[in-house]
Design an enzyme around this catalytic site. Structure first.
Site, PDB file in Angstrom:
ATOM      1  N   GLU A 217      -3.337   7.454  -3.904  1.00  0.00           N
ATOM      2  CA  GLU A 217      -3.401   6.211  -3.334  1.00  0.00           C
ATOM      3  C   GLU A 217      -3.173   5.138  -4.531  1.00  0.00           C
ATOM      4  OE1 GLU A 217      -5.745   5.430   0.283  1.00  0.00           O
ATOM      5  OE2 GLU A 217      -6.759   4.044  -1.267  1.00  0.00           O
TER       6      GLU A 217
ATOM      7  N   TYR B 113       0.787  -1.485  -0.052  1.00  0.00           N
ATOM      8  CA  TYR B 113      -0.015  -0.079  -0.108  1.00  0.00           C
ATOM      9  C   TYR B 113       0.998   1.186   0.217  1.00  0.00           C
ATOM     10  CZ  TYR B 113      -3.106   3.751   1.640  1.00  0.00           C
ATOM     11  OH  TYR B 113      -3.582   4.821   1.830  1.00  0.00           O
TER      12      TYR B 113
END
Lengths: 295, 378
Positions: B189, B101
């Site tokens: 993101e 992530y």
């Protein structure tokens, strides 16, 4: 006493010739604020005529306003595209206090501006805030003077018009204020709850505090923990957005930072756990304040 | 402003981040054609402004063009969290050795951009954040210097012990920070950032929100706005400079300032009513904004009473009063209007309203109680 501004404030208005800047300069002068200069690049040498025939000199730069008129505070009404630059200019010119009223400044422009202002040791209020008022002494920004009265309560709020509502409730109940401060709702702001609470804590005339928050983020919770550790005067809190529906959120980044801590319910719980009396509606801030003042 | 995955990937590609190819389809046939062109196994992904697409059945693997077309016919038109899927992204399926992530967000607490990275990427990253916070590394970026090379490497090496991968990841960090600042993102993101069995990094999902206040500097990004992804009333409101969210109640609310607007909705509930909307007419007012606001509120057939709660600061009460009077001349307003006006230029406003046959309250509790009562008896 009062915090951040008082009758020694010598104010320069950046954007004095714009629609909002000129309107609110009239209002500030009428309230008794000592407005010593205006700045509009390209209009240096002209002057602004305030009510009562007072002529306020206009300069091209804040530096001139400081050098020639002794300005020690600035209020900013310039359009969003130029506002971050105006804040940096004021900080560089050496004023001690800046209130940025402008709404819609790009947030990443503000991250750089905030770093600059912090290094310069200048107190920045806002942006996207209503400014502040020390009733009977001075107002900087747009808070309507007629809803305030001098007295012992400090008011701090993240919202604009909801600040007025809180102040209005106090004044109608005959409870006056030392200073009312709107810190603004943008992600990047110069002065946060704790900065203002700390200044109220140092002010011997502030005997109680009203704190107005909103849903989202964790600023109110951090402030509540600070209150418990550092303040021994009564604090009453209100959180707007008790009935706001949950948004459709994209991405995980926000949740990783704050978890589920942003709801009104959660914030009110943290207030109570830290000894802050919670008002369920704006009108309910009056009685705990009156009690706290021994009235 | 939220943008779609395929648009976010375009911004990432422009910054040099390795993103697999892919095209957008609005019909099942198109989706099938794209799958045929790409060859091999593909993923068909719903493009909506909401998380949890996979769990809702909006992301499907397809081994052939025919299967891709079939999945697209089911995903297009599907509802995910109240939003209808109008587009799908068709992109090659990737073999995945590991998922990480990588996110950047504007952080209120540190007053700067904050990187968050974790070797435990994927859909359960929020779970990781609460149960195993040590698996997430956060890093504040000083806006004056940007992401420094050693910081990029620190983040990369937190994801991958292997130096070669860590260096590749460091490059992705720099590229992502570049995309974040160039496009004035409030959030960007990559989840997951994958390592392929060949040892290549790829960004296979992308989520980006853009700071609305910066759109005037970003004409190309501004065209990413997807008008079909929001209710029409919200589009009209935005174009009129209003902030509006439609709700299910029957008390139409018109307020200045987001905080007061929320507090007004709270008070409507407190007195037993239900707000029909959140509407903030914003700061600097002009009468036209009020006309637009009233038009949007009265377009909602559920509205049985209209409540104005205006506390003048930079908004001048007389501007709002003029707007109300003007609106009643221009549009047919059936529900009763109750008004609370106080603050800047209050006296002028009351005069204007009185001449037009309206009266106004000065207390917020009184006006909200009245509006709830009118809506209930309508």
């Amino acid at each position: 006493m009062s915090i951040f501004i008082d009758d020694s404030t010598r104010l320069v208005v950046q954007g004095i010739t714009g629609r909002d800047g000129s309107f609110h300069t009239h209002q500030m002068v009428a309230y008794g604020t000592n407005v010593v200069a205006g700045v509009t690049p390209g209009k240096g040498g002209q002057s602004f005529e305030a009510e009562g025939g007072k002529r306020i000199p206009i300069f091209n730069t804040v530096e001139e306003a400081v050098r020639k008129e002794g300005a020690n505070a600035s209020v900013i009404y310039v359009p969003p595209a130029f506002a971050a630059g105006a804040i940096v200019e004021a900080a560089d010119a050496g004023v001690a206090f800046i209130a940025a009223i402008t709404e819609g400044i790009p947030v990443q422009d503000m991250t750089r501006t905030y770093a600059f202002v912090k290094d310069a040791g200048v107190r920045l209020l806002g942006p996207n805030c209503p400014g502040l008022i020390s009733p009977g002494k001075a107002k900087v920004g747009i808070i309507p003077g007629q809803i305030t009265m001098p007295g012992p309560v400090g008011v701090v709020s993240r919202s604009g018009t909801l600040t007025y509502e809180a102040v209005f409730q106090l004044t109608r109940a005959g409870i006056g204020q030392t200073t009312c401060v709107g810190i603004g709702g943008d992600p990047i702001i110069g002065t946060n709850f704790i900065d203002v609470l700390s200044a109220f804590g140092d002010d011997p005339e502030t005997e109680a505090i009203v704190m107005i928050g909103e849903i989202g983020g964790t600023d109110e919770q951090e402030a509540a923990a600070w209150v418990r550790e550092n303040l021994d005067i009564p604090v009453v809190g209100f959180i707007a957005g008790q009935t706001a529906p949950p948004g459709r959120r994209m991405g995980h980044a926000g949740a990783i930072i704050s978890g589920s801590a942003g709801t009104a319910e959660e914030k009110m719980k943290v207030f109570e756990a830290n000894g802050i009396a919670v008002a369920r509606r704006p009108a309910d801030i009056r009685s705990p304040i009156a009690e706290g003042l021994g009235g | 402003m939220d943008i779609h995955e395929y648009q976010a990937k375009e911004l990432f590609r422009n910054a040099g981040i390795p993103v697999p190819p892919g095209e957008v389809a609005t019909t099942p046939e198109e989706a099938g054609e794209i799958a045929g062109r790409l060859g091999g196994t593909v993923v068909v992904k719903a493009q909506v402004h909401a998380g949890g697409r996979g769990k809702a059945g909006g992301v499907k693997l397809a081994a052939s063009a025919a299967e891709a077309q079939e999945h697209a016919s089911r995903i297009l038109g599907m509802e995910i969290k109240g939003l209808t899927v109008e587009k799908v992204l068709v992109t090659p399926a990737e073999d995945i050795a590991s998922e990480a992530y990588v996110g950047i967000v504007i952080d209120r607490a540190t007053q700067a951009a904050l990187f968050m990275v974790s070797p435990e990427g994927g859909i359960d990253i929020e779970e990781v954040a609460s149960t195993n916070p040590d698996a997430i590394r956060k890093l504040r970026v000083d806006p004056r210097y940007g992401l420094l090379p050693h910081q990029a490497y620190l983040l990369g090496s937190f994801l991958y012990p292997d130096v070669k991968l860590a260096r590749q990841a460091a490059k992705v960090m720099e590229q992502l920070y570049d995309a974040f600042t160039t496009n004035h993102c409030s959030m960007a993101e990559i989840n997951p950032l994958i390592v392929t069995p060949e040892g290549e990094l790829k960004a296979i999902d992308a989520k980006v929100s853009i700071d609305d206040s910066a759109l005037f500097q970003l004409p190309e990004v501004a065209t990413f706005r997807d008008l079909e992804a929001e209710p029409e009333s919200e589009t009209q409101a935005r174009e009129a400079g209003l902030s509006f969210v439609k709700l299910d109640g029957n008390v139409g609310c018109c307020v200045n300032g987001a905080g007061l607007a929320m507090a007004t909705m709270d008070l409507v509930k407190y007195y037993g009513g239900d707000p029909a909307n959140f509407l903030d007419i914003g700061g600097s007012s002009n009468p036209d904004k009020v006309v637009s606001a009233l038009k949007i509120i009265t377009d909602d057939p559920n509205v049985k009473a209209i409540l104005f709660n205006i506390f003048g600061g930079i908004t001048r009460c007389d501007d709002v009063a003029n707007g109300i009077v003007e609106a009643t001349k221009r549009i047919d307003i059936r529900p009763p209007i109750v008004i609370r006006l106080t603050g800047t230029n209050e006296e002028e406003a009351l005069e204007i309203l009185k001449e037009a046959g309206f009266s106004a309250y000065t207390s917020m509790d009184e006006v909200v109680e009245k509006a709830v009562e009118l809506a209930a008896s309508a």
